[in-house]
Write a protein that holds these residues in place. Structure first.
Motif, short mmCIF file in Angstrom:
data_model
loop_
_atom_site.label_atom_id
_atom_site.label_comp_id
_atom_site.label_asym_id
_atom_site.label_seq_id
_atom_site.Cartn_x
_atom_site.Cartn_y
_atom_site.Cartn_z
N ASP A 82 32.78 67.74 62.83
CA ASP A 82 32.02 66.50 63.02
C ASP A 82 32.95 65.33 63.30
OD1 ASP A 82 29.68 67.87 62.66
OD2 ASP A 82 29.28 67.12 60.63
N ILE A 83 34.07 65.27 62.62
CA ILE A 83 35.05 64.20 62.86
C ILE A 83 35.59 64.30 64.28
CG2 ILE A 83 37.36 63.38 62.25
CD1 ILE A 83 36.65 64.07 59.30
N ALA A 84 35.92 65.53 64.69
CA ALA A 84 36.44 65.72 66.04
C ALA A 84 35.40 65.37 67.10
CB ALA A 84 36.90 67.17 66.22
N ASP A 85 34.10 65.58 66.78
CA ASP A 85 33.03 65.26 67.72
C ASP A 85 32.66 63.78 67.70
OD1 ASP A 85 32.92 67.90 68.45
OD2 ASP A 85 31.15 68.39 67.24
N GLY A 86 33.29 63.01 66.82
CA GLY A 86 33.04 61.58 66.76
C GLY A 86 31.79 61.20 66.00
N LYS A 87 31.33 62.03 65.09
CA LYS A 87 30.12 61.73 64.33
C LYS A 87 30.39 60.79 63.16
CE LYS A 87 27.61 65.92 65.49
NZ LYS A 87 26.94 67.10 64.99
N TYR A 88 31.64 60.54 62.86
CA TYR A 88 32.00 59.63 61.77
C TYR A 88 32.75 58.44 62.35
CZ TYR A 88 30.72 63.30 58.48
OH TYR A 88 30.03 64.24 57.77
N ILE A 89 32.61 57.30 61.68
CA ILE A 89 33.26 56.07 62.12
C ILE A 89 34.41 55.79 61.17
CG2 ILE A 89 32.94 53.62 62.56
CD1 ILE A 89 29.94 54.20 62.84
N GLU A 90 35.50 55.28 61.71
CA GLU A 90 36.65 54.96 60.88
C GLU A 90 36.30 53.87 59.89
OE1 GLU A 90 40.35 54.27 62.88
OE2 GLU A 90 39.81 55.68 64.48
N LYS A 91 36.86 53.95 58.72
CA LYS A 91 36.60 53.01 57.63
C LYS A 91 36.90 51.57 58.06
CE LYS A 91 38.27 51.83 53.05
NZ LYS A 91 39.30 52.05 52.06
#
Length: 174
Positions: free
Chosen positions: A96-105
């Motif tokens: 999910d991180i690699a797919d961009g589903k999370y935003i940087e803090k």
């Protein structure tokens, strides 16, 4: 009978016959022994104890060695399942991180900081705007008192929300 014998009411079976009976290899039997499967003597196995250890039949007796061995195997299996699930979850999160589903803090902090600054400015200007609206209907002194009361309430609300995340209106005394 070849490969079987009876001793003190127990049916004993040779390693070779046990492998054939349970349809396992001698290596599997050796692994079971290392894991705690009860062996009667070298090359001989108590058939009932082995079957109980494998969990095929329920033990009517309170043999602590067999129960402990089965419990340890069950605990190991549960731990292995939990470990595999944790690994799968970690892999899913990495994907999910690699797919961009999370935003940087840092991005989230910056955006929220900007949002709340605009929100605070907008909320703080409400008292003056509402006082101007009310000013057409009341005396100027009363309009300033309303503006000050609104300003105090808004400041109180913003402070409570910044500390506790919730606003609880103060009850007025009559």
């Amino acid at each position: 009978m070849d490969g079987f014998r009876e001793e003190e009411g127990r049916v004993l079976i040779t390693s070779n016959r046990l492998c054939n009976f349970l349809e396992v290899t001698d290596k599997t039997l050796t692994n079971w022994k290392r894991q705690g499967c009860p062996q009667h003597s070298r090359g001989w196995w108590d058939l009932q104890q082995v079957i109980k250890w494998r969990g095929v039949i329920q033990s009517g007796s309170d043999d602590p060695v067999a129960k402990k061995s089965v419990n340890l195997q069950q605990k190991k299996l549960v731990a292995e399942v939990a470990y595999k699930e944790a690994q799968a979850e970690l892999t899913r999160i990495k994907t999910d991180i690699a797919d961009g589903k999370y935003i940087e803090k840092e991005i989230v902090e910056d955006e929220l900081s900007r949002f709340f600054m605009v929100f605070k400015k907008s909320a703080m200007s409400l008292s003056r705007k509402l006082a101007n609206v009310v000013g057409g209907y009341v005396e100027p002194i009363e309009a300033r008192r309303v503006e000050q009361e609104l300003n105090d309430t808004i400041n109180d609300a913003l402070e409570q929300m910044s500390v506790d995340g919730v606003y609880s209106a103060k009850k007025k005394k009559k």
